[in-house]
Design an enzyme around this catalytic site. Structure first.
Site, short mmCIF file in Angstrom:
data_model
loop_
_atom_site.label_atom_id
_atom_site.label_comp_id
_atom_site.label_asym_id
_atom_site.label_seq_id
_atom_site.Cartn_x
_atom_site.Cartn_y
_atom_site.Cartn_z
N ASP A 50 5.83 1.94 6.94
CA ASP A 50 4.56 1.21 6.73
C ASP A 50 3.75 2.06 5.75
OD1 ASP A 50 2.06 0.06 6.84
OD2 ASP A 50 1.64 0.63 8.90
N HIS A 87 0.82 -1.21 0.00
CA HIS A 87 0.00 0.00 0.00
C HIS A 87 0.86 1.26 0.00
CE1 HIS A 87 0.10 1.06 4.40
NE2 HIS A 87 0.19 -0.23 4.58
N GLU A 135 -5.10 1.79 2.56
CA GLU A 135 -5.03 0.62 3.46
C GLU A 135 -5.29 1.03 4.89
OE1 GLU A 135 -3.27 -2.45 6.14
OE2 GLU A 135 -2.73 -0.35 5.98
N GLU A 136 -4.73 2.15 5.27
CA GLU A 136 -4.77 2.57 6.67
C GLU A 136 -6.17 2.97 7.13
OE1 GLU A 136 -2.43 1.94 8.52
OE2 GLU A 136 -0.55 1.99 7.40
N HIS A 140 3.23 3.64 12.62
CA HIS A 140 2.10 4.47 13.07
C HIS A 140 2.56 5.54 14.07
CE1 HIS A 140 -1.44 1.91 11.51
NE2 HIS A 140 -0.33 1.58 10.90
#
Ligand code: CO
Length: 352
Positions: A177, A63, A209-210, A320
């Site tokens: 990420d 992603h 995605e998140e 994150h």
């Protein structure tokens, strides 16, 4: 471009969920010469395809989006209020400098503020500050001034400390990420560019995605793959204060093969196929401990009549949050595993 330069380029790109244009543009330029076809779909997914000799289609997924925020209100004193896009720990936010993408495409700076500790009651000082009580200081003294400066409700923003190599082969930057996963797909595409493939491969760089694997869902529907492999940057937690049995993955142990997370229980056939590729190529690997986190694979494997899906991850600490760290040897070994898996299809899964 070496791996670190490539990771730096993608890590520094702007790509808050729903606003992935910058990172997509960079990936598109890099992958176009390596594939037969590249296109962007309605939700902003970038789909780069290579034809193989057989009928089987593999979807390789990473992603593009990163966790960030969105301006939800500009108050009459010129402060921006904001809401999260994706999962954040509110304790780590105050006093960070943010980068806000305006409608005009400029990246403007601001600082996340909250009430000073000096004026808080002792009780309030012990409590985490909710995001709703935080604000961004952009230097405006009224709503009109903030608007004149180019800020609007709906502007996306993120925290963006500079990329750094902390020691040779050990780097820190934002959005590993899943820019680490994007690097894996790009580099795998480059290493496979000259090789004839037995399967069709679609390198899918997904959006959103998140905020719930939104891009991967529609990407999988149109690709209609037989097999998918999602590549993530995931929760490295080998650190003080985390018991070993609670560390989802550890740095330096190679790619993490997912057995089960909150979004998918990976079929044994897939896990064993990945183990076999790793063992035959002497690639170190580890398991991502069940059942932390979720990925695009959660959406992909339940597409249409079902897709045989798996996940491998590059271990990254502090995802994150504003800055993650990773070991470049883990990144390299993940690339080797993914490229090896592509070459080993369809036999390694007893398909085709
Ligand atoms: Co991710």
């Amino acid at each position: 471009m070496d791996l670190i330069a490539l990771l730096r380029e993608l890590s520094d790109a702007f790509g808050v969920a729903g606003f992935e244009d910058d990172v997509r543009g960079k990936i598109e330029r890099l992958i176009a010469p390596l594939v037969d076809d590249v296109r962007t779909d309605v939700l902003g997914n970038l789909l780069a395809s290579r034809k193989g000799k057989g009928d089987l289609t593999l979807m390789l997924d990473a992603h593009m989006d990163e966790v960030g925020f969105i301006v939800k209100w500009i108050d009459d004193k010129g402060y921006l209020r904001f809401a999260p896009l994706g999962g954040w720990d509110p304790r780590i936010l105050p006093s960070h400098r943010v980068e806000i993408l305006t409608r005009a495409g400029e990246r403007r700076q601001g600082v996340i503020g909250s009430a000073p500790p000096h004026i808080l009651s002792e009780e309030d000082r012990k409590r985490p500050i909710p995001i709703e009580s935080m604000f961004i200081d952009v230097g405006a003294s009224s709503r009109e001034e903030a608007t004149e400066m180019g800020f609007r409700i709906g502007d996306p923003l993120t925290i963006h400390p500079p990329f750094a190599e902390l020691r040779p082969g050990y780097v820190s930057g934002k959005a590993f990420d899943d820019r680490a996963g994007c690097v894996v797909l790009l580099e795998a595409a480059r290493r496979l560019a000259e090789a004839p493939l037995k399967t069709n491969v679609v390198f899918a760089f997904a959006t959103g995605e998140e905020v719930g694997a939104r891009g991967a869902r529609t990407a999988a529907y149109q690709i209609d793959p037989d097999v998918s492999l999602s590549v993530e940057g995931t929760i490295g937690a080998d650190m003080p204060a985390v018991a070993e049995e609670n560390q989802p993955v550890r740095l330096g142990r190679g790619p993490a093969i997912t057995v089960a997370d909150r979004s998918i229980i990976v079929p044994r056939r897939m896990v064993e196929g990945l183990e076999r590729v790793a063992e035959e190529n002497s690639i170190p690997y580890q398991y991502k401990l069940p059942t932390y986190g979720g990925t695009d694979a959660g959406a992909i494997h339940v597409t249409r009549a079902g897709v045989l899906s798996g996940v491998v991850s590059v271990p990254c600490r502090f995802i994150h949050s504003p800055t993650s760290t990773l070991r470049v040897d883990d990144l390299e070994n993940t690339i080797r595993l993914v490229a090896g898996f592509v070459k080993a299809l369809p036999d390694v899964l007893a398909l085709g």
